[in-house]
Enzyme design. Structure first.
Site, mmCIF file in Angstrom:
data_model
loop_
_atom_site.group_PDB
_atom_site.id
_atom_site.type_symbol
_atom_site.label_atom_id
_atom_site.label_comp_id
_atom_site.label_asym_id
_atom_site.label_seq_id
_atom_site.Cartn_x
_atom_site.Cartn_y
_atom_site.Cartn_z
ATOM 1 N N SER A 30 -27.276 -11.807 -32.153
ATOM 2 C CA SER A 30 -28.653 -11.387 -32.473
ATOM 3 C C SER A 30 -29.221 -12.224 -33.624
ATOM 4 O O SER A 30 -30.425 -12.502 -33.662
ATOM 5 C CB SER A 30 -28.710 -9.890 -32.791
ATOM 6 O OG SER A 30 -27.965 -9.600 -33.953
ATOM 7 N N HIS A 130 -23.477 -12.325 -44.866
ATOM 8 C CA HIS A 130 -22.487 -11.241 -44.856
ATOM 9 C C HIS A 130 -23.233 -9.914 -44.987
ATOM 10 O O HIS A 130 -24.151 -9.795 -45.798
ATOM 11 C CB HIS A 130 -21.505 -11.426 -46.020
ATOM 12 C CG HIS A 130 -20.454 -10.373 -46.025
ATOM 13 N ND1 HIS A 130 -19.384 -10.387 -45.148
ATOM 14 C CD2 HIS A 130 -20.327 -9.234 -46.764
ATOM 15 C CE1 HIS A 130 -18.644 -9.314 -45.361
ATOM 16 N NE2 HIS A 130 -19.199 -8.598 -46.330
ATOM 17 N N ASP A 166 -15.776 -14.791 -47.881
ATOM 18 C CA ASP A 166 -17.079 -14.254 -48.298
ATOM 19 C C ASP A 166 -17.363 -14.536 -49.772
ATOM 20 O O ASP A 166 -17.901 -13.708 -50.494
ATOM 21 C CB ASP A 166 -17.182 -12.756 -47.975
ATOM 22 C CG ASP A 166 -17.101 -12.521 -46.475
ATOM 23 O OD1 ASP A 166 -17.661 -13.329 -45.723
ATOM 24 O OD2 ASP A 166 -16.466 -11.539 -46.055
ATOM 25 N N LYS A 192 -29.112 -5.375 -39.936
ATOM 26 C CA LYS A 192 -29.436 -6.535 -39.077
ATOM 27 C C LYS A 192 -30.934 -6.820 -39.059
ATOM 28 O O LYS A 192 -31.347 -7.980 -39.007
ATOM 29 C CB LYS A 192 -28.937 -6.296 -37.651
ATOM 30 C CG LYS A 192 -27.477 -6.682 -37.451
ATOM 31 C CD LYS A 192 -27.110 -6.721 -35.990
ATOM 32 C CE LYS A 192 -25.647 -7.089 -35.804
ATOM 33 N NZ LYS A 192 -25.282 -7.280 -34.403
#
Ligand code: GRF
Length: 213
Positions: A30, A130, A166, A192
């Site tokens: 996505s 992240h 990360d 998101k």
């Protein structure tokens, strides 16, 4: 491992000579879709020329078909030794990156850890998003960890990739409220929405020289 190495940034892209991006994905893509939409809306200083996944069936390849971008699935080689397997896989990736003259790598839901030698080579030209406010909740289970910690705020972070997991210079982050009855997928979906705006914009700022390393 030389942790003191500075970041080597990409050149500044332009609309007539856009920076050539490879996006690495592992799943649904996505984030890839959001970047491709951003890049096709108006001319940008960057262009996605290649999408790579370790899964030849990664769902995100649908967005490559729709946008006429090359998708390459590179399976992990069948080598028992883990470190040799990783290095051999990355060698195959490097061949594709060279073939497509890639200048910047965008990790977008890529679930593999890159070797220190790969990171070192691309340092400053390798970005990740992240789904937490780093340094909180690194790793593969950021939402689960935020909920287990009863966090009231989480979010997402865009950062340059370093040898750590990360870790690396933070370019931007945005907070998202954690609601009392959030499930992992509730939180993931709300984050998101923010990621899909923040990441393309920060990539744009990086490629156009607005963000200077
Ligand atoms: C995103 O939440 C990103 O932050 C994380 O993986 C997710 C990717 O989702 N690293 P998608 O594959 O782009 O849908």
């Amino acid at each position: 491992m030389d942790m003191s190495l500075p970041y080597t940034p990409s050149r500044v892209g332009s609309k007539i000579d856009p920076l050539r991006i490879a996006v690495f994905i592992s799943g649904g893509g996505s984030g890839l879709s959001a970047l491709l939409k951003f890049q096709t809306k108006i001319p940008r200083s960057h262009q996605t020329v290649l999408v790579i996944s370790e899964d030849p069936n990664a769902g995100g390849q649908i967005y490559c078909e729709q946008n006429d971008v090359t998708f390459v699935g590179i399976r992990l080689p069948n080598i028992p030794d883990k470190s040799l397997r990783r290095l051999t896989h990355e060698e195959k990736i490097e061949v594709k990156l060279a073939e497509f003259n890639v200048e910047l790598i965008v990790l977008s839901g890529y679930m593999r850890i890159l070797s220190p030698s790969f990171v070192k080579k691309w340092k400053g030209r390798l970005v990740n998003i992240h789904p937490s406010l780093l340094p909180e909740y690194p790793g593969a289970h950021a939402h689960r960890d935020a909920l287990a910690d009863s966090a009231t705020v989480s979010g997402c972070t865009v950062h340059l990739v370093d040898e750590g997991v990360d870790e690396g210079l933070i370019l931007a982050s945005e907070a998202v409220e954690v609601l009392p009855n959030d499930t992992i997928s509730d939180l993931q979906n709300r984050i998101k929405i923010i990621e899909h705006k923040l990441y393309p914009q920060i990539i744009d700022d990086l490629c156009s020289g607005k963000i200077q390393l």
